[in-house]
Scaffold this motif. Sequence first.
Motif, PDB file in Angstrom:
ATOM      1  N   HIS A 181     -12.563  31.005 -69.637  1.00 38.06           N
ATOM      2  CA  HIS A 181     -11.496  30.700 -70.594  1.00 38.06           C
ATOM      3  C   HIS A 181     -11.870  29.531 -71.507  1.00 38.06           C
ATOM      4  N   GLY A 182     -13.142  29.198 -71.563  1.00 44.90           N
ATOM      5  CA  GLY A 182     -13.612  28.197 -72.506  1.00 44.90           C
ATOM      6  C   GLY A 182     -13.465  26.764 -72.056  1.00 44.90           C
ATOM      7  N   LEU A 183     -13.161  26.544 -70.790  1.00 45.24           N
ATOM      8  CA  LEU A 183     -13.026  25.186 -70.278  1.00 45.24           C
ATOM      9  C   LEU A 183     -14.346  24.699 -69.687  1.00 45.24           C
ATOM     10  N   THR A 184     -14.593  23.415 -69.824  1.00 44.76           N
ATOM     11  CA  THR A 184     -15.773  22.788 -69.244  1.00 44.76           C
ATOM     12  C   THR A 184     -15.347  21.952 -68.045  1.00 44.76           C
ATOM     13  N   VAL A 185     -15.925  22.232 -66.893  1.00 41.38           N
ATOM     14  CA  VAL A 185     -15.629  21.460 -65.688  1.00 41.38           C
ATOM     15  C   VAL A 185     -16.652  20.335 -65.592  1.00 41.38           C
ATOM     16  N   THR A 186     -16.183  19.107 -65.734  1.00 39.76           N
ATOM     17  CA  THR A 186     -17.091  17.961 -65.767  1.00 39.76           C
ATOM     18  C   THR A 186     -17.581  17.570 -64.379  1.00 39.76           C
ATOM     19  N   LYS A 187     -16.773  17.860 -63.368  1.00 44.94           N
ATOM     20  CA  LYS A 187     -17.150  17.569 -61.983  1.00 44.94           C
ATOM     21  C   LYS A 187     -16.235  18.374 -61.079  1.00 44.94           C
ATOM     22  N   LEU A 188     -16.763  18.834 -59.948  1.00 45.84           N
ATOM     23  CA  LEU A 188     -15.985  19.615 -58.992  1.00 45.84           C
ATOM     24  C   LEU A 188     -16.198  19.035 -57.598  1.00 45.84           C
ATOM     25  N   ARG A 189     -15.099  18.831 -56.899  1.00 45.92           N
ATOM     26  CA  ARG A 189     -15.160  18.405 -55.507  1.00 45.92           C
ATOM     27  C   ARG A 189     -14.173  19.233 -54.696  1.00 45.92           C
ATOM     28  N   GLY A 190     -14.650  19.771 -53.568  1.00 46.93           N
ATOM     29  CA  GLY A 190     -13.791  20.529 -52.669  1.00 46.93           C
ATOM     30  C   GLY A 190     -13.803  19.913 -51.282  1.00 46.93           C
ATOM     31  N   LEU A 191     -12.749  20.173 -50.533  1.00 44.35           N
ATOM     32  CA  LEU A 191     -12.633  19.622 -49.181  1.00 44.35           C
ATOM     33  C   LEU A 191     -13.175  20.558 -48.112  1.00 44.35           C
ATOM     34  N   GLY A 192     -13.538  21.786 -48.484  1.00 44.78           N
ATOM     35  CA  GLY A 192     -14.114  22.719 -47.523  1.00 44.78           C
ATOM     36  C   GLY A 192     -13.120  23.258 -46.514  1.00 44.78           C
ATOM     37  N   LEU A 193     -11.857  23.432 -46.938  1.00 45.60           N
ATOM     38  CA  LEU A 193     -10.798  23.853 -46.021  1.00 45.60           C
ATOM     39  C   LEU A 193     -10.340  25.282 -46.309  1.00 45.60           C
ATOM     40  N   SER A 194      -9.598  25.834 -45.348  1.00 48.48           N
ATOM     41  CA  SER A 194      -9.107  27.202 -45.462  1.00 48.48           C
ATOM     42  C   SER A 194      -7.800  27.334 -44.694  1.00 48.48           C
ATOM     43  N   GLY A 195      -6.967  28.280 -45.134  1.00 50.08           N
ATOM     44  CA  GLY A 195      -5.767  28.624 -44.379  1.00 50.08           C
ATOM     45  C   GLY A 195      -4.817  27.465 -44.153  1.00 50.08           C
ATOM     46  N   LYS A 196      -4.307  27.357 -42.927  1.00 47.95           N
ATOM     47  CA  LYS A 196      -3.274  26.373 -42.598  1.00 47.95           C
ATOM     48  C   LYS A 196      -3.746  24.935 -42.751  1.00 47.95           C
ATOM     49  N   ALA A 197      -5.055  24.703 -42.700  1.00 45.48           N
ATOM     50  CA  ALA A 197      -5.571  23.333 -42.781  1.00 45.48           C
ATOM     51  C   ALA A 197      -5.247  22.679 -44.122  1.00 45.48           C
ATOM     52  N   ILE A 198      -5.096  23.482 -45.174  1.00 42.18           N
ATOM     53  CA  ILE A 198      -4.871  22.913 -46.510  1.00 42.18           C
ATOM     54  C   ILE A 198      -3.545  22.173 -46.577  1.00 42.18           C
ATOM     55  N   ARG A 199      -2.516  22.751 -46.022  1.00 46.15           N
ATOM     56  CA  ARG A 199      -1.190  22.130 -46.119  1.00 46.15           C
ATOM     57  C   ARG A 199      -1.088  20.832 -45.318  1.00 46.15           C
ATOM     58  N   GLU A 200      -2.035  20.591 -44.424  1.00 47.44           N
ATOM     59  CA  GLU A 200      -2.009  19.387 -43.595  1.00 47.44           C
ATOM     60  C   GLU A 200      -2.685  18.189 -44.260  1.00 47.44           C
TER      61      GLU A 200
END
Length: 242
Positions: free
Chosen positions: A149-168
């Motif tokens: 969609h024409g956006l430039t991501v200057t930096k990306l960081r993820g927490l490496g989580l899935s499922g129920k762990a995200i809401r915690e």
Amino acid sequence: MAEALTSGSALSRLRVGLIVPSVNAVIEPDCARIAWPDVTFHATRVMLRETTPEGLRQMNEGVAAAADLIASVTPDVVAFACTSGSFIDGEEGLARQIASIEVRVGCPVVSTSRCIVAAMAHLNATKVALATPYLDEVNAAELAFLESHGLTVTKLRGLGLSGKAIREVPPERVKELVRDVDTPDSEAIFVSCTDLRALEVAEELEHECGKPVLTSNQVTLWGIRNALGGVPAVTSYGKLLA
């Protein structure tokens, strides 16, 4: 729509339908924070066990049935409120998904991923720092969607989580993640996932970072507000909703 909101009668109440992953325990409290007068939120769920590409595609197979259910409340707008579920197969997959929901609910449909793109355009921003709770393979799909969609991501960081762990993940950890991902050249920061407690700290982070901090639930609510029309701005949850 604007006249209905100000009429003061019981019939003026507007209904928002939400289609959300089954594990999501954050978006409904966030909707309650906004508390627009004469607007009610009604959620239906789709089974999600793990936030992986396979798990998201399995979840998406149930979205049509969820749309049939939410149609029974006769909503004025429906939101497919799952960020990763709406970007996992790109814009082409999302377009098919939205069309399938629209034919069932008979009202405007917004999706979190399209709301991200629209919000960035509204802010005249093309460079975004991306903070997520996701696994690498889901991050890769989000990066591809935003870039398409024409956006430039200057930096990306993820927490490496899935499922129920995200809401915690606590809001303090969200703040740490945003501070880590921010870059001098980013024009906005986007905190992804409707099951992440980011909305409640968005305004604080905007003041700290000196730029818009968008969250999945914030942009979804903004898209809902635009679809309804005549809904007032709110304070304390970031520039986008103000």
